[in-house]
Write a protein that holds these residues in place. Structure first.
Motif: not given
Length: 209
Positions: A97, A127, A132-133, A135, A160, A189-190
């Motif tokens: 992430p 990403t 993938r995540q 933020i 996010t 969040l992670l």
């Protein structure tokens, strides 16, 4: 869901350097490998907002942050903004992430439009394309319609947007408490354990000190 073994952490040139440094410290403490990227503007802001002045050379910066955070040798891996051969520049690398904190509105714009003018932007692009995540922690006030349009565009594709807006229900006593509020939200969040902020409605709000 298992916690990630590595996290890509990028810092860009918005106010909010303490957030990025605190997150780095927490990731190290939780034994995560950190792929660390920082823009020149972020280094300037860091020197203004904190007592940390990073060396200009990548290998010296890596040694400095390793000692500063108490990380194991090799736990923090720093890549220059033009290092196109780094793992974060390709989707074929080990997935991780990515968090951009603080995220400048310039970086936000570049990520939203797919610009890849430096490694931070390319890493974010990778990403996104690899699903993938990602933020982003912007710190700007007020937001223009352009900023909000970019945030909406990114949010609609799964990014996010976590604004650097500390809450007060945990009764902060220091600036560090305010920083920890935002960093704790990122760690949640992670899916990485944190003890800086109690969970709302499940733990007593006063037990987060």
């Amino acid at each position: 869901m298992s916690s990630p073994e590595s996290v890509t952490l990028a810092m860009t040139g918005a106010s909010g350097a303490p957030y990025g440094l605190r997150l780095l410290d927490c990731l190290v403490r939780e034994d995560r490998e950190v792929r660390f990227l920082i823009s020149n503007a972020a280094q300037l802001v860091m020197a203004i907002e904190t007592d940390v002045q990073l060396p200009s050379k990548v290998h010296m910066m890596q040694a400095f942050l390793t000692e500063y955070t108490g990380a194991a040798v090799g736990q923090i891996k720093i890549y220059g903004t033009e290092d196109w051969m780094s793992p974060v520049s390709s989707g074929s690398s080990t997935p991780s992430p990515m968090v951009v904190v603080p995220c400048s509105t310039g970086a936000l714009s570049a990520i939203a439009t797919g610009a890849c003018n430096n490694l931070i932007e390319r890493a974010a692009d990778v990403t996104l394309k690899e699903r993938r995540q990602l933020i982003l922690v912007p710190r700007e006030a007020p937001y223009s319609s352009i900023h909000l349009e970019h945030m909406l565009k990114l949010s609609n594709i799964g990014v996010t947007i976590l604004s650097a807006s500390p809450g007060f229900y945990h009764q902060p006593q220091t600036i560090d408490d305010l920083v920890d509020f935002v960093v704790a939200r990122v760690l949640n969040l992670l899916n990485i354990p944190q003890d800086m902020l109690s969970c709302w409605g499940e733990c007593h709000l006063g037990n987060n000190k």
